[in-house]
Every structure is written in C-alpha cells, then in structure tokens.
Write an enzyme that holds these catalytic residues in place. Structure first.
Site, PDB file in Angstrom:
ATOM      1  N   GLY A 199      26.981 -43.190   7.927  1.00 51.71           N
ATOM      2  CA  GLY A 199      26.513 -43.210   6.529  1.00 51.71           C
ATOM      3  C   GLY A 199      26.317 -41.808   6.017  1.00 51.71           C
ATOM      4  O   GLY A 199      26.789 -40.842   6.611  1.00 51.71           O
ATOM      5  N   ASN A 200      25.650 -41.677   4.891  1.00 50.77           N
ATOM      6  CA  ASN A 200      25.330 -40.336   4.361  1.00 50.77           C
ATOM      7  C   ASN A 200      24.016 -40.397   3.582  1.00 50.77           C
ATOM      8  O   ASN A 200      23.427 -41.460   3.434  1.00 50.77           O
ATOM      9  CB  ASN A 200      26.489 -39.798   3.522  1.00 50.77           C
ATOM     10  N   HIS A 201      23.576 -39.245   3.084  1.00 52.91           N
ATOM     11  CA  HIS A 201      22.233 -39.137   2.501  1.00 52.91           C
ATOM     12  C   HIS A 201      22.173 -39.474   1.008  1.00 52.91           C
ATOM     13  O   HIS A 201      21.153 -39.212   0.374  1.00 52.91           O
ATOM     14  CB  HIS A 201      21.692 -37.719   2.702  1.00 52.91           C
ATOM     15  N   ALA A 241      28.812 -42.066  -3.022  1.00 50.33           N
ATOM     16  CA  ALA A 241      29.306 -41.189  -1.951  1.00 50.33           C
ATOM     17  C   ALA A 241      29.941 -42.107  -0.901  1.00 50.33           C
ATOM     18  O   ALA A 241      29.281 -42.550   0.040  1.00 50.33           O
ATOM     19  CB  ALA A 241      28.155 -40.392  -1.351  1.00 50.33           C
TER      20      ALA A 241
END
Ligand code: C5P
Length: 404
Positions: free
Chosen positions: A210-212, A278
C-alpha cells in the site's frame, strides 16, 4: 466554514470604522474565505496595512506601484481574483468617487475594472449619510448593480446617535453567507467522478502493498465540486477520512482492479473525471490464498513477483466520450517536465503537480502546494494552502476552462 473557498477582495476606505475591518478580515478567514485587502491612502491614517497583511497573509495594495521596488500593482488582475469586492467601510468620499468613476486610487480603479459582484458597507456620520448628495450617489451605485449592506443605527464616532455606523462585522459575514447561498451553482447537474486514497494490493489474506495516501485531497475536491451543485461520486481506497458533504456518494474499494471496475461503470455518464488516487503501480502476480509462513532459516529471503496494475486514468481517458479529465502528478525531480509528459501520455486536459520537495505538500498533510498545467502549456503556480482551499482553486480553474 460557511464561506469555504470564497475569495473576498476587501476594500478599506478612510473612516474610523476601518479598525473593525481587521476583525471582519479575521471572521471571514475563520469561515474559510481567502481575503486580499486593498486600502485607500486615507485608510492608512486609521489602520496600518501591516495589520491587514498579517491577518490576511497576503500583501495589501494601496498604491498603483510599490515604492520600494517600483513593481506595478495590477488592478485588472486584482479585480479578476475576487468572487466579490466588499468595500467596508465605504466612506461618503469613496461612495461619491465610485458613483462617478473618479479613479484616483487603486481601490476605485480595481472597482471600475472588476467583473465580479461588488458590495459596500457604508460608514459615516448620520448627516452625511442622509445628505441628498450621498443618497443620490447610493441610488446611482444601486442602479449600477452595487449591493449595499445597510448601515446600522447607534452611537457614532462624532458622539451623535443615529444611522450611519458600518454594519457590525458579524452582520457583514451573515450578509455574505446569504449572498453566496443564493448565487447560482456553477456545476448544477454536472456529474463528477473522483478517485481518492491508496490502493491495497494483497500479498496474502493479511498482508498487502500500500502507500501513505490519506484521500484528503480527493475528498476536499469532492466537497468543493458538491458545493457548486455537482453530483459527485468518489471511488476510494482504504482511508480513515471522508467527505464532509453528505450529498457526496462514496464507493469504498481495496485494490486497483476494483477501483478500475467501479470507475468504469460510472465513467460513461461522467462529465468531469479527477484521478486523485495514489494507485499502486504493481500488484503481486500470484497472491497467496493462505497466510505466508516464515521458514526456519533466519537468512532466507522471500521474493514476491509483481505485475503491472492497469493505469486507471489512462484506461478511462482512452474511453473518453465527453469527459474533462484531470490527473495528479506527485514528483520528486524534473517536476514540470515529468508532469507535462504525463499530461500528454495519459491524454489529459489538465494535470495537478505537487512536488515532494515542497514542505507541507503531498501525502498525509492538511496542506498542499500545487501547480496546474494544461494541454495548451499554460502553467499556474499556487501558494501553500489548506487542501480545502486548494480544492476550490482547482474547481474554479476547471470551471473557467469549461466556460472558456
Ligand atoms: O504515472 P503516475 O502514477 O505518476 O500518474 C499519476 C496519475 O495517474 C494520478 O492522477 C493517478 O491517480 C493516476 N493513476 C491511475 N492508475 C494507476 C496509476 C496512476 O489512475 N495505476
């Protein structure tokens, strides 16, 4: 935040009520408005420009040019910036000059070249207010479309009691709230689709890539579009934030593929598509259906092979029938060149660039600093602002492009 995203060009002319305009500036900003102040030279005798520049966080325009560096204060650009020009206090002198068009200061020159609505909050002694000359000028201004926020009754600076006090700052704020709530919505009936947040790509049933991304920018955009009457759907990945406007429809998904599938169903009926998510570029090629166990050897390595995810933005842009399409570019180097390349390669109308090099911009922050690039090679740079204010800048920009 009843004035969220509204741009108010506040003109201060030279009366004792000018000190109340400092409080007015604070109240407007508290309600989410962005305020730029211009003063007549006479107003400087009552209150310092520094007070207003500190409160509004914008330079204050008084003269046609800055004495220190000779740069020109452009009254045309100033007049185009605001959603409304509010002159508070408006003295008898400023009202008289406005009524005949005597443009001997920056404020009145801006008034004469502005295209947006103009409101005045008169402030003067009761005899000056009642004088036939003033009342005649007020009639002229009303006939010219200027809106008048009636002065109130009470004790005046001269010690006399009667009508002529500038409307209290709180009343001016309420007046503006009513004014904006009755303005026609600029995107009524338009359908907007926004992607927001991260995607999670399953490695096994408990782990993911995943990402932030927090989704805050996408949700702020959703609120800004909804406030302009648009019918908004946000397809978002796993996030903890949500839009404030309850009219915004949200569809929660996990992976890029799910995000694409959901967007594809909504896209054909969409007028404006904004890809703010994102999206993970890669996803595990063969996610395990059981939790991957670690082996006994402490030196072992685990390889997960990844395959490319579909590019949601590019896919939908290739299926465009009528949509205005906007992407985001989060860059660390060669920012403008990379964003322009993305704009072309993904077939976009507009791209919003945020640089990882700007403090306070990008993932997780409540603020953002953007540049907008369009397919005609135009570029506009904005200051660091709250994501909510940035969202209104983007929406205003899109509306201007649609109407151009
Ligand atoms: O190519 P890059 O990921 O930098 O492009 C960013 C833009 O493309 C963003 O608008 C993002 O939402 C969109 N995007 C997408 N699907 C992907 C990757 C990016 O929609 N798989």
């Amino acid at each position: 935040m009843s004035l969220q995203g509204k741009k108010i060009l506040l003109g201060v002319s030279g009366g004792i009520a000018a000190y109340k305009s400092a409080l007015l500036t604070r109240l407007l900003i508290k309600q989410g408005a962005e305020v730029k102040v211009m003063m007549t030279p006479g107003a400087k005798a009552f209150i310092g420009a520094l007070t207003f520049s500190t409160l509004s966080k914008h330079p204050v325009a008084v003269d046609f040019y800055n004495e220190s560096d000779g740069t020109w204060n452009n009254h045309v650009t100033a007049g185009m910036w605001g959603d409304i020009i509010l002159i508070a206090p408006a003295t008898a002198n400023t009202i008289a000059k406005m009524s005949v068009g005597i443009s001997d200061n920056f404020l009145i020159t801006t008034y004469l070249s502005a295209k947006c609505p103009v409101a005045i909050a008169p402030a003067m002694d009761l005899d000056m207010w009642q004088h036939k000359a003033t009342q005649g000028n007020i009639r002229t201004l009303k006939n010219n479309g200027v809106l008048v926020i009636a002065p109130e009754s009470g004790e005046l600076a001269s010690g006399l009691i009667g009508e002529g006090r500038m409307a209290e700052p709180e009343h001016i704020v309420s007046w503006l709230e009513d004014f904006f709530s009755t303005q026609p919505k600029r995107l009524s009936g338009k359908r907007v689709l926004i992607t927001a947040g991260p995607t999670y790509e399953a490695i096994d049933p408990v782990r993911f890539i995943g990402n932030h991304s927090s989704g805050k920018m996408g949700f702020a955009l959703a609120d800004a579009f909804a406030s302009e009457g648009a019918i908004v759907t946000v397809v978002h990945g796993p996030v903890t934030s949500s839009p404030q406007n309850t009219a915004v429809k949200t569809v929660g998904v996990t992976s890029a593929i799910e995000m694409l599938d959901n967007c594809q169903q909504i896209f054909p009926e969409t007028d404006i598509f904004i890809a703010a998510a994102a999206v993970a570029d890669y996803t595990p090629a063969q996610p395990s259906d059981k939790k991957i166990k670690k082996g006994d050897n402490p030196d072992e390595t685990l390889n997960i092979s990844l395959k490319r995810n579909p590019d949601i933005l590019k896919t939908l842009s290739s299926q465009r029938n009528k949509q205005f399409i906007v992407g985001f570019a989060l860059e660390t180097d060669n920012e403008f060149a990379n964003a322009a390349k993305k704009l072309r390669e993904k077939g976009l109308d507009m791209i919003i660039l945020n640089s990882m090099n700007d403090t306070g911009a990008g993932f997780q922050h409540d603020t953002n600093k953007i540049s907008i690039l369009d397919k005609f090679d135009n570029q506009i740079n904005f200051e660091l602002k709250s994501k909510k204010a940035v969202a209104f800048d983007i929406v205003n920009h899109i509306i201007n492009k649609l109407n151009a």
